[in-house]
Each structure stands twice: as C-alpha cells, then as structure tokens.
Motif scaffolding. Structure first.
Motif, short mmCIF file in Angstrom:
data_model
loop_
_atom_site.label_atom_id
_atom_site.label_comp_id
_atom_site.label_asym_id
_atom_site.label_seq_id
_atom_site.Cartn_x
_atom_site.Cartn_y
_atom_site.Cartn_z
N ILE A 22 10.69 -8.92 5.35
CA ILE A 22 11.19 -9.81 4.32
C ILE A 22 10.60 -9.11 3.08
N ARG A 23 11.35 -9.11 1.87
CA ARG A 23 10.97 -8.91 0.54
C ARG A 23 10.85 -9.71 -0.46
N VAL A 24 9.67 -9.90 -1.09
CA VAL A 24 9.27 -10.87 -2.18
C VAL A 24 9.44 -10.03 -3.63
N PRO A 25 10.50 -10.18 -4.45
CA PRO A 25 10.43 -9.32 -5.62
C PRO A 25 9.79 -10.28 -6.45
N MET A 26 9.30 -9.56 -7.47
CA MET A 26 8.60 -10.12 -8.74
C MET A 26 8.27 -9.15 -9.79
N GLU A 27 7.55 -9.68 -10.91
CA GLU A 27 7.21 -8.72 -11.92
C GLU A 27 5.68 -9.19 -12.25
N CYS A 28 4.95 -7.92 -13.03
CA CYS A 28 3.80 -8.25 -13.36
C CYS A 28 3.57 -7.68 -14.89
N SER A 29 2.56 -8.13 -15.70
CA SER A 29 2.75 -7.72 -16.92
C SER A 29 2.36 -6.64 -17.36
N GLU B 94 -3.74 -4.75 -5.02
CA GLU B 94 -4.72 -5.27 -4.11
C GLU B 94 -4.74 -6.77 -3.80
N VAL B 95 -4.17 -7.58 -4.93
CA VAL B 95 -4.14 -9.08 -4.79
C VAL B 95 -3.11 -9.49 -3.86
N LEU B 96 -1.81 -8.58 -4.09
CA LEU B 96 -0.55 -8.83 -3.29
C LEU B 96 -0.85 -8.50 -1.55
N MET B 97 -1.61 -7.61 -1.43
CA MET B 97 -1.82 -7.17 -0.05
C MET B 97 -2.56 -8.10 0.71
N GLN B 98 -3.83 -8.77 -0.22
CA GLN B 98 -4.53 -9.73 0.44
C GLN B 98 -3.90 -11.09 0.66
N VAL B 99 -2.75 -11.36 -0.07
CA VAL B 99 -2.05 -12.43 0.09
C VAL B 99 -1.14 -12.17 1.55
N ALA B 100 -0.71 -10.96 1.82
CA ALA B 100 -0.09 -10.46 3.00
C ALA B 100 -0.91 -10.66 4.32
N GLN B 101 -2.01 -10.06 3.96
CA GLN B 101 -2.92 -10.05 5.24
C GLN B 101 -3.71 -11.26 5.53
N GLU B 102 -3.62 -12.23 4.65
CA GLU B 102 -4.12 -13.47 5.03
C GLU B 102 -3.04 -14.66 5.33
N HIS B 103 -1.69 -14.13 5.41
CA HIS B 103 -0.81 -15.11 5.77
C HIS B 103 -0.67 -15.03 7.54
N GLN B 104 -0.42 -16.11 8.08
CA GLN B 104 -0.53 -15.82 9.55
C GLN B 104 0.81 -15.66 10.25
N ALA C 270 1.89 -4.56 6.11
CA ALA C 270 2.59 -4.95 4.87
C ALA C 270 2.32 -3.78 3.90
N ARG C 271 3.33 -3.84 2.89
CA ARG C 271 3.23 -2.91 1.93
C ARG C 271 3.57 -3.47 0.46
N VAL C 272 3.13 -2.75 -0.75
CA VAL C 272 3.37 -3.11 -1.99
C VAL C 272 4.05 -2.05 -2.54
N ARG C 273 5.32 -2.22 -3.34
CA ARG C 273 5.90 -0.99 -4.07
C ARG C 273 6.32 -1.52 -5.34
N PHE C 274 6.09 -0.44 -6.33
CA PHE C 274 6.25 -0.77 -7.91
C PHE C 274 7.79 -0.23 -7.97
N ARG C 275 8.54 -0.84 -8.32
CA ARG C 275 10.17 -0.45 -8.52
C ARG C 275 10.55 0.11 -9.85
N GLY C 276 9.95 -0.12 -11.14
CA GLY C 276 10.42 0.26 -12.28
C GLY C 276 9.92 -0.57 -13.41
N PHE C 277 10.60 -0.32 -14.51
CA PHE C 277 10.24 -1.04 -15.82
C PHE C 277 11.42 -2.18 -16.06
N ALA C 278 11.05 -3.35 -16.35
CA ALA C 278 11.97 -4.20 -16.53
C ALA C 278 11.73 -4.85 -17.90
N ASP C 279 12.61 -5.59 -18.48
CA ASP C 279 12.55 -6.21 -19.67
C ASP C 279 11.19 -6.75 -19.81
#
Length: 391
Positions: free
Chosen positions: A285-292, A302-312, A320-329
């Motif tokens: 599964i993929r959960v897309p989002m944006e950070c500031s 680190e926070v996103l990986m912790q969320v994935a590791q703690e989910h049963q 699980a893995r985290v990937r930064f995809r680009g610069f949005a508006d």
C-alpha cells in the motif's frame, strides 16, 4: 395396435441390445440343493419375480446399512476426510444399482421380456446409469478439490486449475453416460452427431454471445489470470474477491458484500489487475502526503518509519520504506509504503495509517502543509481618502 406400430416396436427392439439374453438365469446361480425347491417357485412367475426382487432389496439394504457403516468406521482411522465423504456419496447409488439389477433379473427369470414388459430392462439400465453418473459427478469434484488442496504431493494441480479440471471431468462423465444411455436404447450416436452439425450452425448464430462467454471461460480457466479467492480490479471499475469461476461467467464479491456476475466474454476483452497475483499474496500500500519545506526531512522519515513499524497489520518483511518524491506547491511530496498480508485489508489499513500519521506529526511538531492564500490590499496613488467620502 396397427401393423405399422407393431413393426416399429419390433424394429426398435431389434436395434436395442438384448441384455436379457446376456444375463444368466437366476436359477443357475443357486446351489444344486436349492434348485428343486426353486423349480416349484418358478411355476408361479409373479411369486418368482417378487421373491427375487425381495432378495435383492434385502441385499441392497444390508449393503447400505451395514457394509457402508463398516467402511465408514474404517475410513475414520485415516488422516483425511475425503474417503469418508466418498463412502457417504456411495450409499444411495449402491442401493439403487443393486435394486435395479434385482428388477432386471426378476423380470428376466419370470419371463416378462415380451411386448411392453420388454422395456423394463432398458428402463432399469438407464436408472443404473443415472445413479452412477450422479455419484461420479460428485466424487470427481470432491477428488479434484482434495488434490488441488495438497500441492506438496500434486504439483501439477493447484487451485487455479481446479475449476477447469472439474468442468472437464463433468463433461467427460456426461458424454460417457449419454453414450451408454443411447446404446441401451439402440440409438446410433453417429447419426445424431451428423444431424447435430447442421443444428449447431443455426445455434451458433443465435447464441453467439453465449458461445463467446463459453470460449472465454475455457481460455480463462486455461490461462489462469486469477484463481478463487483472488482480489481483482476490472478496467470498468469493479473490485472484489473472486468467489466463483464458471464456464460462462465469473462472480466477485465486493467490499460492500455485493456479488457481481461478470460474463467471461467481458473479462476476456478487458484489462484485469490481480492484486493477489505475483510470487505471494501480500500487497503493498502507498500513503501519499506532504511535509513542510521547513521540516527536518530526516525527522519526517524517522516518524513515518516508526508509524509503519508500530502498526500491527503492516508486515515486517518486506520492510516498510519512505520515499520523497519531489517538490509540490505547498510542501515536499513523500510516500509511506508498506506491505499487508491480504489485499482485502487495504482500505482499513490505509484508514488507520492516516490517523496515526496525523497524530505522530502533531506530537512531534511537524506540519502537514496545505494551500494558503495571502490577500494584500494596495492603495494606488491618487485614490481619494476614505474620509473624504463621508458626507
């Protein structure tokens, strides 16, 4: 009865196989000590027929009640339940076959073989064929399902080929049974096949959509793009679990517990995405989002990986893995990707992961950006002061 009707009956009887002549007389099967007494019974044909029928009924009852029960007790000692189900399926056919054999022998020994009574033997044989056919259809499906559920011993047969093998076995059994029934009644199958060719052309034009579904069903069963229990996505938008693969249609159960029947002709001409396919049933599964833009990207990861590791419901392997995809508006695009055990968990897992990400970002002081608009009111030189307008 007219001469023409009598000739037709004689001709039909001549074409049929005379089973009465091929069967031994019941008296010949008795011990010599009993035959003198049986000769007395033979002087009363009706009594003889009832006596033979009663003996075979008793034999059928003993086989169904006692012999089958003994076999069931013996089969309970095995590690599988297949033999128990097979023996249970044989209970009624054995009783019917023995009983109809008794009817044949009783009518033959009593001399009821002429005129209308001559049809008793073909009718009895037809009933025997029907009983055997019904049992064979059930047993063949049971055996194929048992074999497909044991891939360690039968590598060439799995759950994907199960529907095809069941359908082919049923077709073969029905063809053999139909041929046997036709031969019993003295009907030449070759003549029927010759006339069926002309009829087949007319039926082909009239039922081309149905035939298209049938052929597509055969190709689907042979090509095996999906199997029972798989989650598939159709190009037309349907998504669900495959519950039935038939020769004419495929049925899927959606997440709303609605069963959708799709003709195989439609599936054969559409793009099908099998979420359960591949080397294993797991799905990413993929959960897309944006950070500031002001956020620490290492902290975000680190926070996103912790969320994935703690989910049963998110698998430890593959990790699980985290990937930064680009610069949005409004911020930097990022995706959290994780594996789940079954495709049907996708909606529920994404729901809970989004909630956990929102809470984790808030607890760690991270901002989830959203579009903002600043409105500036600019006064142009030469505009009248608003106070001058108060009159």
């Amino acid at each position: 009865m007219s001469d023409t009707t009598e000739e037709a009956i004689v001709a039909t009887a001549a074409e049929r196989i005379d089973f009465n002549e091929k069967l031994p007389a019941f008296a010949d099967l008795l011990p010599e000590q009993v035959q003198p007494y049986w000769n007395i019974v033979q002087t009363f044909p009706v009594v003889e027929a009832l006596a033979i029928f009663s003996l075979f009924y008793l034999l059928a009852f003993v086989l169904r009640t006692y012999v089958i029960s003994v076999l069931q007790r013996l089969s309970q000692r095995t590690n599988t339940s297949v033999d128990d189900e097979i023996i249970d399926l044989l209970r009624k056919p054995i009783f019917s076959v023995v009983l109809w054999i008794g009817v044949i022998i009783a009518t033959r020994s009593a001399g009821y073989t002429e005129g209308g009574a001559g049809y008793i033997t073909p009718i009895a044989l037809t009933m025997i064929v029907l009983a055997i056919t019904r049992a064979s259809l059930s047993i063949s499906g049971l055996v194929i399902r048992a074999i497909s559920n044991d891939p360690a011993r039968f590598e060439s047969i799995d759950i994907r080929t199960e529907p095809l093998l069941i359908i082919v076995s049923k077709i073969v059994i029905l063809l053999i049974s139909a041929y046997a029934a036709l031969m019993i009644w003295g009907i030449n199958p070759v003549g029927l096949l010759a006339s069926a060719g002309v009829v087949g052309i007319a039926v082909g034009f009239a039922a081309k959509d149905t035939l298209a579904n049938l052929f597509s069903g055969m190709f689907i069963l042979a090509d095996r793009p999906y199997k029972l229990g798989d989650y598939i996505n159709m190009s037309s938008g349907e998504r669900g679990k495959v519950t039935h693969i038939g020769i004419r249609s495929t049925r899927i159960l959606t997440r709303d517990d609605i069963e959708v029947t799709i003709p195989n002709g439609v599936i054969g001409n559409a793009m099908v995405v099998n979420e359960s396919g591949g080397s294993h049933i797991k799905m990413r599964i993929r959960v897309p989002m944006e950070c500031s833009y002001d956020a620490d990207l290492d902290q975000v990861e680190e926070v996103l990986m912790q969320v994935a590791q703690e989910h049963q419901d998110i698998c430890e392997y593959p990790a699980a893995r985290v990937r930064f995809r680009g610069f949005a508006d409004s911020g930097i695009s990022v995706q959290l990707m994780g594996w789940i055990d079954e495709p049907e968990l996708r909606g529920r897992v994404i729901h809970s992961v989004v909630k956990n990400i929102h809470k984790a970002f808030r607890d760690n002081g991270l901002e989830i950006p959203y579009p903002k608009r600043d409105i500036m009111v600019k006064h142009v030189k030469g505009d009248k002061d608003s106070s001058d307008l108060d009159d």
